[in-house]
Scaffold this motif. Structure first.
Motif, mmCIF file in Angstrom:
data_model
loop_
_atom_site.group_PDB
_atom_site.id
_atom_site.type_symbol
_atom_site.label_atom_id
_atom_site.label_comp_id
_atom_site.label_asym_id
_atom_site.label_seq_id
_atom_site.Cartn_x
_atom_site.Cartn_y
_atom_site.Cartn_z
ATOM 1 N N ALA A 40 -11.249 0.236 5.087
ATOM 2 C CA ALA A 40 -10.455 1.188 4.304
ATOM 3 C C ALA A 40 -9.056 0.644 4.028
ATOM 4 O O ALA A 40 -8.506 0.826 2.931
ATOM 5 N N TYR A 41 -8.490 -0.032 5.013
ATOM 6 C CA TYR A 41 -7.166 -0.645 4.842
ATOM 7 C C TYR A 41 -7.209 -1.725 3.758
ATOM 8 O O TYR A 41 -6.320 -1.808 2.907
ATOM 9 N N CYS A 42 -8.279 -2.539 3.764
ATOM 10 C CA CYS A 42 -8.403 -3.594 2.744
ATOM 11 C C CYS A 42 -8.656 -3.005 1.359
ATOM 12 O O CYS A 42 -8.209 -3.575 0.349
ATOM 13 N N GLU A 43 -9.381 -1.886 1.290
ATOM 14 C CA GLU A 43 -9.611 -1.264 -0.011
ATOM 15 C C GLU A 43 -8.320 -0.722 -0.615
ATOM 16 O O GLU A 43 -8.132 -0.767 -1.835
ATOM 17 N N ILE A 44 -7.433 -0.210 0.232
ATOM 18 C CA ILE A 44 -6.162 0.308 -0.296
ATOM 19 C C ILE A 44 -5.261 -0.840 -0.737
ATOM 20 O O ILE A 44 -4.650 -0.789 -1.804
ATOM 21 N N LEU A 45 -5.207 -1.899 0.032
ATOM 22 C CA LEU A 45 -4.393 -3.064 -0.311
ATOM 23 C C LEU A 45 -5.278 -4.105 -0.985
ATOM 24 O O LEU A 45 -5.411 -5.250 -0.547
ATOM 25 N N CYS A 46 -5.940 -3.701 -2.075
ATOM 26 C CA CYS A 46 -6.921 -4.573 -2.716
ATOM 27 C C CYS A 46 -6.336 -5.437 -3.827
ATOM 28 O O CYS A 46 -7.054 -6.222 -4.432
ATOM 29 N N GLU A 47 -5.055 -5.305 -4.126
ATOM 30 C CA GLU A 47 -4.470 -6.087 -5.201
ATOM 31 C C GLU A 47 -4.334 -7.542 -4.784
ATOM 32 O O GLU A 47 -4.199 -7.869 -3.596
ATOM 33 N N SER A 48 -4.375 -8.416 -5.776
ATOM 34 C CA SER A 48 -4.374 -9.851 -5.484
ATOM 35 C C SER A 48 -3.060 -10.324 -4.865
ATOM 36 O O SER A 48 -3.044 -11.254 -4.062
ATOM 37 N N GLY A 49 -1.943 -9.721 -5.222
ATOM 38 C CA GLY A 49 -0.667 -10.167 -4.681
ATOM 39 C C GLY A 49 -0.419 -9.730 -3.246
ATOM 40 O O GLY A 49 0.592 -10.132 -2.643
ATOM 41 N N GLY A 52 0.232 8.095 14.416
ATOM 42 C CA GLY A 52 1.106 7.865 13.275
ATOM 43 C C GLY A 52 2.548 8.216 13.529
ATOM 44 O O GLY A 52 3.336 8.316 12.592
ATOM 45 N N GLN A 53 2.965 8.405 14.790
ATOM 46 C CA GLN A 53 4.340 8.800 15.080
ATOM 47 C C GLN A 53 5.279 7.593 15.123
ATOM 48 O O GLN A 53 6.495 7.762 15.104
ATOM 49 N N GLY A 54 4.736 6.374 15.215
ATOM 50 C CA GLY A 54 5.610 5.198 15.312
ATOM 51 C C GLY A 54 5.987 4.578 13.997
ATOM 52 O O GLY A 54 6.620 3.527 13.974
ATOM 53 N N LEU A 55 5.554 5.166 12.874
ATOM 54 C CA LEU A 55 5.847 4.600 11.566
ATOM 55 C C LEU A 55 7.243 5.041 11.131
ATOM 56 O O LEU A 55 7.447 6.167 10.688
ATOM 57 N N THR A 56 8.176 4.146 11.245
ATOM 58 C CA THR A 56 9.541 4.389 10.799
ATOM 59 C C THR A 56 9.889 3.388 9.724
ATOM 60 O O THR A 56 9.211 2.379 9.538
ATOM 61 N N THR A 57 10.984 3.659 9.029
ATOM 62 C CA THR A 57 11.406 2.770 7.936
ATOM 63 C C THR A 57 11.788 1.407 8.468
ATOM 64 O O THR A 57 11.441 0.366 7.867
ATOM 65 N N GLN A 58 12.470 1.372 9.582
ATOM 66 C CA GLN A 58 12.887 0.103 10.144
ATOM 67 C C GLN A 58 11.681 -0.719 10.628
ATOM 68 O O GLN A 58 11.604 -1.930 10.377
ATOM 69 N N ASP A 117 8.101 -2.820 -1.971
ATOM 70 C CA ASP A 117 7.962 -1.404 -2.289
ATOM 71 C C ASP A 117 6.494 -1.010 -2.470
ATOM 72 O O ASP A 117 6.063 0.065 -2.011
ATOM 73 N N LYS A 118 5.762 -1.868 -3.120
ATOM 74 C CA LYS A 118 4.344 -1.579 -3.326
ATOM 75 C C LYS A 118 3.597 -1.535 -1.997
ATOM 76 O O LYS A 118 2.759 -0.657 -1.760
ATOM 77 N N VAL A 119 3.898 -2.499 -1.111
ATOM 78 C CA VAL A 119 3.256 -2.518 0.202
ATOM 79 C C VAL A 119 3.635 -1.278 1.000
ATOM 80 O O VAL A 119 2.799 -0.678 1.691
ATOM 81 N N ARG A 120 4.893 -0.874 0.900
ATOM 82 C CA ARG A 120 5.345 0.303 1.643
ATOM 83 C C ARG A 120 4.583 1.551 1.184
ATOM 84 O O ARG A 120 4.161 2.382 1.991
ATOM 85 N N VAL A 121 4.426 1.678 -0.127
ATOM 86 C CA VAL A 121 3.691 2.829 -0.655
ATOM 87 C C VAL A 121 2.229 2.803 -0.195
ATOM 88 O O VAL A 121 1.664 3.832 0.213
ATOM 89 N N LYS A 122 1.598 1.626 -0.257
ATOM 90 C CA LYS A 122 0.199 1.509 0.145
ATOM 91 C C LYS A 122 0.018 1.811 1.623
ATOM 92 O O LYS A 122 -0.930 2.509 2.031
ATOM 93 N N VAL A 123 0.937 1.289 2.456
ATOM 94 C CA VAL A 123 0.826 1.518 3.897
ATOM 95 C C VAL A 123 1.034 2.987 4.227
ATOM 96 O O VAL A 123 0.335 3.562 5.073
ATOM 97 N N GLU A 124 2.009 3.616 3.568
ATOM 98 C CA GLU A 124 2.218 5.044 3.805
ATOM 99 C C GLU A 124 1.007 5.858 3.372
ATOM 100 O O GLU A 124 0.635 6.839 4.024
ATOM 101 N N GLU A 125 0.361 5.432 2.282
ATOM 102 C CA GLU A 125 -0.857 6.113 1.853
ATOM 103 C C GLU A 125 -1.971 5.944 2.881
ATOM 104 O O GLU A 125 -2.694 6.889 3.220
ATOM 105 N N PHE A 126 -2.111 4.738 3.401
ATOM 106 C CA PHE A 126 -3.139 4.473 4.408
ATOM 107 C C PHE A 126 -2.881 5.259 5.684
ATOM 108 O O PHE A 126 -3.800 5.872 6.249
ATOM 109 N N VAL A 127 -1.622 5.271 6.134
ATOM 110 C CA VAL A 127 -1.292 5.985 7.362
ATOM 111 C C VAL A 127 -1.475 7.486 7.180
ATOM 112 O O VAL A 127 -2.026 8.181 8.046
ATOM 113 N N GLY A 128 -1.045 7.999 6.054
ATOM 114 C CA GLY A 128 -1.192 9.428 5.818
ATOM 115 C C GLY A 128 -2.633 9.863 5.650
ATOM 116 O O GLY A 128 -2.992 11.004 5.944
ATOM 117 N N LYS A 129 -3.489 8.954 5.191
ATOM 118 C CA LYS A 129 -4.878 9.310 4.931
ATOM 119 C C LYS A 129 -5.779 9.138 6.154
ATOM 120 O O LYS A 129 -6.719 9.917 6.357
#
Length: 353
Positions: free
Chosen positions: A216-225, A246-252, A277-289
């Motif tokens: 599931a993590y690889c499917e979310i981060l499926c872009e070539s870059g 999911g309590q340890g996910l902080t911005t830092q 920024d793109k990775v941050r959005v994808k990771v937040e989506e993965f963590v939230g899902k």
């Protein structure tokens, strides 16, 4: 000792010169014999029927011409080689066309005179060179003893050759049967392995049919870059940072994780920032899902305030039972509800009083 040896030699000589056998049978009864012969082999069958005479105390007399014998010969392929009725005493000869076991069946034909009588059948079966009548050949062809002996040796050599060919044929059949048995064993073993693998796959699917977290993590981060962030090492590091709930996910922490796996060859800071920024959005989506547990939803209905109050009261009671103060005795509690309905009802009571 010497007379006993002479007697034994004479007895063996008599047995060697004795050919054939006899057996008893009733009328309409059938008896069969198996004769194993190679192909292209002459088989000579000679029989004679005797009838029991009860008046003479069980003696045997030759059968009358009215009693015959039905002879049926079949090869190893169950094909009819010979089938006809002969007299009470007969001599028949046939040539085999296929190697193997030949079945020779004898059955007396029906006769009102001898119906139910006990018969004794003398039977003699000769094959190959032994079925040749050399005396008749010598008289017919005017052959001397030497020529007759040469002919006999030639026939014996042909019999040996036929028997050798038959042994090769039997060996081939045995090898073919062995190969078939081995093939069936291998097929059975392969079928067992396939069934076990299918059962294992079915059990694995039933027990672990939930999709893999890494997939599931690889499917979310499926872009070539973002291929450097899809490695198992990056995934394990992210799971360590995020934690089970999911309590340890902080911005830092997320920024440190991104910088740990950034592309060192990229010099364009603006492009690097876009990727981050793109990775941050994808990771937040993965963590939230997949990693964050959803909060309990309070049903939105008319009695929603009462439901919330009941939840708060239950928590209060459980906490007070764990940490009971000195002034709380037994199970008596002072509970005040702060919902709108209770406040309105309290105001109404105060006004009326």
């Amino acid at each position: 000792m010497q007379p006993q040896l002479v007697f034994l030699l004479l007895f063996l000589g008599i047995l060697h010169g004795t050919c054939g056998l006899y057996f008893n049978m009733r009328e309409k009864e059938q008896k069969c014999f198996i004769q194993t012969t190679p192909d292209d082999m002459d088989v000579l069958v000679q029989y004679a029927i005797e009838v029991e005479d009860p008046s003479t105390g069980g003696s045997w007399e030759p059968a009358s011409p009215g009693l015959g014998m039905h002879v049926d010969v079949r090869d190893s392929m169950d094909k009819v080689v010979l089938s006809r009725v002969y007299r009470s005493k007969g001599l028949l000869k046939f040539t085999t066309h296929w190697p193997g076991d030949h079945r020779i069946c004898l059955q007396p034909n029906s006769s009102a005179w001898f119906e139910g009588a006990l018969l004794r059948v003398h039977l003699n079966i000769e094959t190959g060179e032994r079925s040749v009548n050399y005396e008749r050949i010598r008289k017919t062809n005017n052959m001397d003893i030497m020529q007759l002996r040469v002919l006999q040796l030639i026939n014996q050599a042909e019999d040996i050759s036929r028997n050798q060919n038959y042994q090769r044929f039997v060996e081939k059949q045995f090898l073919r049967s062995t190969d078939n048995i081995y093939f069936n064993i291998i097929c059975f073993s392969v079928a067992q392995i396939v069934i076990l693998v299918l059962l294992w796959a079915f059990q694995y699917h039933m027990l672990f049919r939930q999709p893999s977290l890494y997939l599931a993590y690889c499917e979310i981060l499926c872009e070539s870059g973002l291929s450097r962030f899809r490695t198992p090492e990056a995934f394990r590091t992210l799971i360590t940072i995020v934690g089970a709930n999911g309590q340890g996910l902080t911005t830092q922490a997320l920024a440190q994780w991104i910088s740990q796996f950034k592309d060192a060859e990229t010099t364009d800071e603006q492009l690097q920032q876009l990727v981050n920024d793109k990775v941050r959005v994808k990771v937040e989506e993965f963590v939230g899902k997949f990693l964050t547990k959803p909060a309990p939803q309070i049903p939105q209905n008319v009695k929603g305030s009462f439901y919330a109050s009941n939840v708060q009261l239950t928590k209060l009671l459980s906490s007070e039972r764990r940490n009971r103060s000195v002034h709380l005795k037994d199970d008596s509690f002072l509970l005040i509800c702060e919902c709108e309905d209770c406040k309105a009802e309290s105001n109404t009571v105060d006004t009326q009083s």
